[in-house]
Design an enzyme around this catalytic site. Structure first.
Site: not given
Length: 375
Positions: A190-191
């Protein structure tokens, strides 16, 4: 609606990603090798740093730097109070003591004036030796690195930039993960730049540090992996993840950072004057790991989150608790009065869906529902 739509990203780059993964499987080179080396070179070139050392995850990236620097019991490491747990965790893991510092109410990043107060207080108490500052590039926005570097020089401290959320951001063109004595990032899915599992990287311009880090990450190896000259760990980025990241890094550079900033602008156009929208100082550029708004109080924030959920719109609270109030750090003695900003933020922040593939229609839908609840 997805909070961070990895499915849309995959569909756009499915052919390239699948091909790269298949090449790794066909060649049966699953650990290390050419693909990992090429990725490290590309990451270092993008950031503008001499060395990139990939590893198992962002937390281990910071842990390896703490090991390389010899941080130990009796050392003080200064960490923002408003961030993810791992930034403080790696300090305690090394045996040192995290000294939490309140943050700026507008940027959410470490407050440099309060940082200096914390350093002076630690020196005056004489129980710990100040050694390191770990500024966090929260939600994609680089910390005030130039002020932090001045302070580090003044008090002879090392700086480790935690760029787990900030990869792709910059200050006047100088990219996140190029500040301090070393920097780290995370490739958690999710970065801003994520793989399909865990992964991380360390950036440094120092040749000796890079050599030591490469040894520490593979069991303290010497000239080869069966010549162990020190105690290390097993922390490598596997080749399949590197192959995926090579595709995603190109997309990230070509359009994703620009696209997510366009999303930021569209949200701001629709929500300015309705809620407190993200503040980006002059000369700073965010990679927007999160688009975080501020509400008036906890009741309003929680009410809006519930209202969004009724319309199947995901939202997240980053972060529910300040670092200094985590049970894991309960043996440390802190006064809540020193963390008024962080305590307040934990009650009012709410992050809305943001990613390079969100549509204008989805942005309008989210914004309209926020307005419906608040106006």
């Amino acid at each position: 609606m997805e909070f961070r739509d990895l499915k849309a990203q995959y569909q756009k780059y499915k052919q390239e990603i699948d091909s790269n993964i298949q090449d790794v499987i066909t060649n049966a080179s699953f650990i290390g090798g050419k693909v990992v080396k090429e990725l490290e070179e590309q990451l270092a070139d993008y950031v503008g740093i001499k060395h990139c050392i990939t590893c198992a995850n962002g937390t281990e990236a910071m842990t390896l730097v703490m090991m390389a620097w010899g941080i130990k019991e009796g050392d003080a490491v200064f960490v923002p109070d408003f961030t993810f747990f791992s930034t403080g965790e790696v300090v305690s893991f090394s045996g040192a003591t995290p000294v939490f510092v309140d943050v700026d109410k507008d940027t959410f990043n470490i407050d440099t004036s309060k940082l200096e107060m914390a350093i002076l207080k630690t020196i005056e108490e004489g129980k710990l030796t100040p050694k390191v500052i770990i500024p966090v590039d929260l939600f994609g926005l680089p910390a005030d690195h130039y002020e932090i570097e001045k302070m580090a020089k003044k008090y002879n401290l090392l700086v480790l930039e935690d760029g787990a959320q900030g990869f792709g951001g910059n200050i006047n063109g100088k990219r996140a993960c190029s500040f301090g004595d070393a920097a780290t990032t995370s490739f958690f899915p999710a970065k801003p730049l994520g793989c399909y599992g865990d992964g991380g990287a360390i950036f440094t311009n120092d040749d000796d540090s890079a050599a030591l880090l490469k040894s520490l990450q593979i069991h303290g190896k010497g000239e080869n992996k069966y010549d162990n000259v020190r105690i290390g760990v097993n922390s490598r980025l596997d080749t399949i993840q590197a192959a995926i990241l090579k595709v995603k890094l190109k997309a990230f550079i070509d359009h994703e950072v620009e696209d997510v900033n366009r999303v930021f602008q569209l949200y701001n156009e629709r929500l300015s004057g309705v809620v407190e929208t993200p503040f980006i100082p002059d000369g700073f550029y965010s990679s927007f790991a999160q688009y975080t708004i501020k509400l008036k109080n906890k009741k309003q924030r929680d009410g809006l989150q519930s209202f969004l959920k009724e319309y199947e719109i995901p939202s997240m609270v980053y972060y529910v608790n300040p670092m200094h109030k985590m049970k894991a750090f309960s043996e440390l003695d802190y006064d809540d009065q020193e963390f008024k900003v962080t305590i307040g933020l934990c009650d009012v922040v709410l992050s809305l869906p943001i990613h390079p593939y969100i549509s204008d229609e989805e942005i309008c839908k989210v914004s309209n529902i926020v307005k419906t609840f608040l106006i």
